[in-house]
Design a protein around this motif. Structure first.
Motif, PDB file in Angstrom:
ATOM      1  N   LYS A 167     -37.468 -17.899  60.243  1.00 47.78           N
ATOM      2  CA  LYS A 167     -38.470 -17.423  61.196  1.00 47.78           C
ATOM      3  C   LYS A 167     -39.166 -16.195  60.628  1.00 47.78           C
ATOM      4  O   LYS A 167     -38.651 -15.521  59.733  1.00 47.78           O
ATOM      5  CB  LYS A 167     -37.817 -17.085  62.545  1.00 47.78           C
ATOM      6  N   ASP A 168     -40.347 -15.945  61.154  1.00 45.44           N
ATOM      7  CA  ASP A 168     -41.141 -14.782  60.745  1.00 45.44           C
ATOM      8  C   ASP A 168     -41.338 -14.707  59.231  1.00 45.44           C
ATOM      9  O   ASP A 168     -41.337 -13.619  58.630  1.00 45.44           O
ATOM     10  CB  ASP A 168     -40.479 -13.478  61.240  1.00 45.44           C
ATOM     11  N   GLY A 169     -41.498 -15.881  58.613  1.00 43.07           N
ATOM     12  CA  GLY A 169     -41.728 -15.916  57.178  1.00 43.07           C
ATOM     13  C   GLY A 169     -40.483 -15.733  56.333  1.00 43.07           C
ATOM     14  O   GLY A 169     -40.571 -15.742  55.094  1.00 43.07           O
ATOM     15  N   ARG A 170     -39.336 -15.569  56.970  1.00 44.38           N
ATOM     16  CA  ARG A 170     -38.073 -15.413  56.245  1.00 44.38           C
ATOM     17  C   ARG A 170     -37.358 -16.769  56.171  1.00 44.38           C
ATOM     18  O   ARG A 170     -37.208 -17.450  57.176  1.00 44.38           O
ATOM     19  CB  ARG A 170     -37.175 -14.385  56.936  1.00 44.38           C
ATOM     20  N   VAL A 171     -36.944 -17.168  54.959  1.00 50.11           N
ATOM     21  CA  VAL A 171     -36.312 -18.467  54.734  1.00 50.11           C
ATOM     22  C   VAL A 171     -34.841 -18.246  54.394  1.00 50.11           C
ATOM     23  O   VAL A 171     -34.505 -17.372  53.583  1.00 50.11           O
ATOM     24  CB  VAL A 171     -37.009 -19.225  53.586  1.00 50.11           C
ATOM     25  N   TYR A 172     -33.981 -19.044  55.012  1.00 47.92           N
ATOM     26  CA  TYR A 172     -32.551 -18.939  54.767  1.00 47.92           C
ATOM     27  C   TYR A 172     -32.003 -20.277  54.276  1.00 47.92           C
ATOM     28  O   TYR A 172     -32.602 -21.330  54.503  1.00 47.92           O
ATOM     29  CB  TYR A 172     -31.811 -18.524  56.041  1.00 47.92           C
ATOM     30  N   ALA A 173     -30.864 -20.200  53.612  1.00 46.37           N
ATOM     31  CA  ALA A 173     -30.223 -21.421  53.126  1.00 46.37           C
ATOM     32  C   ALA A 173     -29.777 -22.285  54.294  1.00 46.37           C
ATOM     33  O   ALA A 173     -29.329 -21.777  55.316  1.00 46.37           O
ATOM     34  CB  ALA A 173     -29.022 -21.057  52.257  1.00 46.37           C
ATOM     35  N   LYS A 174     -29.885 -23.611  54.128  1.00 44.74           N
ATOM     36  CA  LYS A 174     -29.464 -24.564  55.154  1.00 44.74           C
ATOM     37  C   LYS A 174     -28.469 -25.541  54.546  1.00 44.74           C
ATOM     38  O   LYS A 174     -28.553 -25.894  53.372  1.00 44.74           O
ATOM     39  CB  LYS A 174     -30.672 -25.312  55.717  1.00 44.74           C
ATOM     40  N   THR A 175     -27.551 -25.992  55.378  1.00 46.39           N
ATOM     41  CA  THR A 175     -26.539 -26.938  54.913  1.00 46.39           C
ATOM     42  C   THR A 175     -27.167 -28.203  54.353  1.00 46.39           C
ATOM     43  O   THR A 175     -26.696 -28.761  53.351  1.00 46.39           O
ATOM     44  CB  THR A 175     -25.586 -27.300  56.066  1.00 46.39           C
ATOM     45  N   SER A 176     -28.251 -28.649  54.983  1.00 44.42           N
ATOM     46  CA  SER A 176     -28.909 -29.888  54.545  1.00 44.42           C
ATOM     47  C   SER A 176     -29.495 -29.769  53.143  1.00 44.42           C
ATOM     48  O   SER A 176     -29.740 -30.783  52.474  1.00 44.42           O
ATOM     49  CB  SER A 176     -30.011 -30.270  55.535  1.00 44.42           C
ATOM     50  N   ASP A 177     -29.704 -28.540  52.674  1.00 44.37           N
ATOM     51  CA  ASP A 177     -30.251 -28.348  51.323  1.00 44.37           C
ATOM     52  C   ASP A 177     -29.324 -28.896  50.244  1.00 44.37           C
ATOM     53  O   ASP A 177     -29.764 -29.247  49.151  1.00 44.37           O
ATOM     54  CB  ASP A 177     -30.489 -26.853  51.053  1.00 44.37           C
ATOM     55  N   LEU A 178     -28.021 -28.961  50.554  1.00 46.48           N
ATOM     56  CA  LEU A 178     -27.052 -29.386  49.550  1.00 46.48           C
ATOM     57  C   LEU A 178     -27.252 -30.829  49.112  1.00 46.48           C
ATOM     58  O   LEU A 178     -26.796 -31.219  48.033  1.00 46.48           O
ATOM     59  CB  LEU A 178     -25.627 -29.201  50.087  1.00 46.48           C
ATOM     60  N   TRP A 179     -27.899 -31.649  49.952  1.00 45.84           N
ATOM     61  CA  TRP A 179     -28.160 -33.041  49.574  1.00 45.84           C
ATOM     62  C   TRP A 179     -29.030 -33.119  48.321  1.00 45.84           C
ATOM     63  O   TRP A 179     -28.998 -34.121  47.594  1.00 45.84           O
ATOM     64  CB  TRP A 179     -28.825 -33.798  50.717  1.00 45.84           C
ATOM     65  N   ALA A 180     -29.807 -32.058  48.045  1.00 45.62           N
ATOM     66  CA  ALA A 180     -30.674 -32.056  46.864  1.00 45.62           C
ATOM     67  C   ALA A 180     -29.864 -32.098  45.571  1.00 45.62           C
ATOM     68  O   ALA A 180     -30.373 -32.505  44.525  1.00 45.62           O
ATOM     69  CB  ALA A 180     -31.566 -30.824  46.877  1.00 45.62           C
ATOM     70  N   ALA A 181     -28.583 -31.688  45.655  1.00 49.84           N
ATOM     71  CA  ALA A 181     -27.748 -31.681  44.448  1.00 49.84           C
ATOM     72  C   ALA A 181     -27.400 -33.091  43.989  1.00 49.84           C
ATOM     73  O   ALA A 181     -27.103 -33.295  42.800  1.00 49.84           O
ATOM     74  CB  ALA A 181     -26.463 -30.891  44.705  1.00 49.84           C
ATOM     75  N   LEU A 182     -27.425 -34.086  44.888  1.00 50.73           N
ATOM     76  CA  LEU A 182     -27.077 -35.457  44.512  1.00 50.73           C
ATOM     77  C   LEU A 182     -28.058 -36.057  43.511  1.00 50.73           C
ATOM     78  O   LEU A 182     -27.635 -36.546  42.453  1.00 50.73           O
ATOM     79  CB  LEU A 182     -26.954 -36.331  45.761  1.00 50.73           C
ATOM     80  N   PRO A 183     -29.362 -36.058  43.795  1.00 51.27           N
ATOM     81  CA  PRO A 183     -30.288 -36.595  42.782  1.00 51.27           C
ATOM     82  C   PRO A 183     -30.285 -35.765  41.496  1.00 51.27           C
ATOM     83  O   PRO A 183     -30.500 -36.309  40.408  1.00 51.27           O
ATOM     84  CB  PRO A 183     -31.654 -36.555  43.475  1.00 51.27           C
ATOM     85  N   ILE A 184     -30.015 -34.466  41.622  1.00 52.59           N
ATOM     86  CA  ILE A 184     -29.935 -33.628  40.421  1.00 52.59           C
ATOM     87  C   ILE A 184     -28.736 -34.037  39.572  1.00 52.59           C
ATOM     88  O   ILE A 184     -28.821 -34.105  38.336  1.00 52.59           O
ATOM     89  CB  ILE A 184     -29.856 -32.141  40.807  1.00 52.59           C
ATOM     90  N   ALA A 185     -27.604 -34.345  40.221  1.00 47.09           N
ATOM     91  CA  ALA A 185     -26.416 -34.800  39.502  1.00 47.09           C
ATOM     92  C   ALA A 185     -26.696 -36.119  38.787  1.00 47.09           C
ATOM     93  O   ALA A 185     -26.316 -36.303  37.623  1.00 47.09           O
ATOM     94  CB  ALA A 185     -25.242 -34.953  40.463  1.00 47.09           C
ATOM     95  N   LEU A 186     -27.369 -37.038  39.467  1.00 47.16           N
ATOM     96  CA  LEU A 186     -27.725 -38.317  38.841  1.00 47.16           C
ATOM     97  C   LEU A 186     -28.672 -38.100  37.667  1.00 47.16           C
ATOM     98  O   LEU A 186     -28.556 -38.761  36.627  1.00 47.16           O
ATOM     99  CB  LEU A 186     -28.364 -39.244  39.880  1.00 47.16           C
TER     100      LEU A 186
END
Length: 381
Positions: free
Chosen positions: A28-47
């Motif tokens: 919020k207010d232009g501030r971005v925080y880590a989200k649990t769902s972001d971890l799914w991005a590691a799967l295609p990176i691993a492949l």
């Protein structure tokens, strides 16, 4: 039921200090925080890492091995023998003396021939030198690039120099794009190692390697979810500091550059001991174990995070013992540094070689390490 389990697992009292929770990590207010769902991005990176690795080993590591003069040891292959092969594959690769006696009677071979057959058969299953070199080249390349990337991410961050600032404003610390990619790439790489471990060269510390990979993945994932990201980036950089020295030492060892291997290994040993046995436990773990208690009461997430840190430290001690043992042997006797985790090829002893020569004199010349019999072939050869 799954919803209830999910709600219990992610309850704020487990993962956050009292008074803090998931709402504090909503962007919020232009501030971005880590989200649990972001971890799914590691799967295609691993492949992607698995694919890139195959390309790298064929197009880069292979030619590099030729350039450095990596030479394969010619291994004597055994002649097919169904009785011995069945015992090797289904019972044991290292038969007892009583088993050798029994197999000798079943095959009509001498005990020495049976023992020699098993030694050569075990050698056939051991990974070739080129495979070891390719794996070391791949890991060297990643660890070196990861170390450089980690420096680029952290060099201008105040918490690299004043670790106390890792917790300043916790947990509402804004996520930076550089931190996102650093995390996802590291997590993807270790994910690819877990997938490829079945086909990689298996060493004597195979179980410890699995524990290390799993603990690292859990540590990276957990620190991401609860915004321990500043601590996580420092820990990853610290671990990448020495690993590429070890892999480069392996590469030169496989290439036969013994002196270069020895000097790099000693440098690696010094950096490993300083970073893993001094900086990690007495500096990093102090700021994750002791200092946070001055900010908030202990909670489950605090214990979970530090238990993973303690697991890594136990592995550091285990590997440090092996490293120091090898380094001391080299420094005191000027021997070649050998990786104690590696499974070395077995050779025929001199008594058996003499026996082979005697058989060769009776039956014909010895060619390429095998007796050239005129009429009968030893069944176990």
């Amino acid at each position: 039921m799954l919803e209830d389990l999910r709600a219990w697992f992610w309850q704020e009292t487990l993962w956050f200090p009292e008074g803090l929770g998931w709402a504090d990590l909503e962007s919020k207010d232009g501030r971005v925080y880590a989200k649990t769902s972001d971890l799914w991005a590691a799967l295609p990176i691993a492949l992607a890492f698995l694919v890139v690795r195959q390309i790298f080993e064929r197009t880069v590591a292979g030619p590099l091995a030729v350039l450095l003069g990596v030479k394969e040891t010619v291994r004597l292959r055994v002649s097919p023998n169904s009785t011995l092969e069945f015992h090797y594959c289904n019972i044991t690769k290292n038969p007892t003396q009583s088993s050798v006696d029994s197999l000798s009677k079943q095959t009509g071979s001498s005990e020495r021939q049976v023992q020699r057959w098993f030694r050569r058969r075990r050698n056939q299953d051991r990974p070739c030198l080129l495979k070891k070199f390719r794996e070391a080249s791949w890991r060297f390349t990643f660890y070196l690039l990861a170390f450089i990337a980690g420096l680029a991410v952290l060099v201008d961050k105040p918490w690299l120099y004043d670790v106390k600032q890792m917790w300043e404003g916790f947990p509402t610390m804004t996520l930076l794009p550089s931190q996102y990619w650093y995390y996802m790439i590291e997590l993807g790489f270790y994910g690819s190692l877990v997938v490829s471990v079945a086909s990689d060269v298996k060493r004597k510390d195979f179980r410890e390697q699995i524990i290390h990979h799993v603990a690292t993945i859990l540590l990276i994932s957990f620190s991401w979810c609860v915004n321990y990201i500043r601590a996580g980036t420092i820990i990853m950089l610290l671990h990448d500091t020495s690993d590429y020295f070890l892999e480069s030492a392996k590469m030169f060892n496989y290439a036969g550059w013994k002196n270069t291997c020895n000097y790099i290994f000693i440098l690696f040993a010094a950096i490993f001991i300083i970073t893993r046995l001094v900086i990690f436990p007495f500096w990093i773990m102090y700021w994750t174990w002791v200092y946070p208690l001055t900010l908030y009461p202990p909670f489950f997430g605090y214990y979970f995070f530090n238990s993973l840190m303690l697991t890594l430290q136990c592995l550091h001690i285990f590997w440090a013992i092996l490293i120091i043992r090898m380094a001391v042997r080299f420094l005191t006797s000027n021997e070649t540094v050998e990786d104690e985790r590696s499974d070395k090829d077995e050779t025929d002893d001199s008594a058996e070689e003499d026996d082979k020569k005697k058989v060769g004199q009776k039956n014909g010349p010895v060619q390429n390490g095998h007796t050239a019999h005129n009429n009968n072939h030893a069944k176990a050869e």
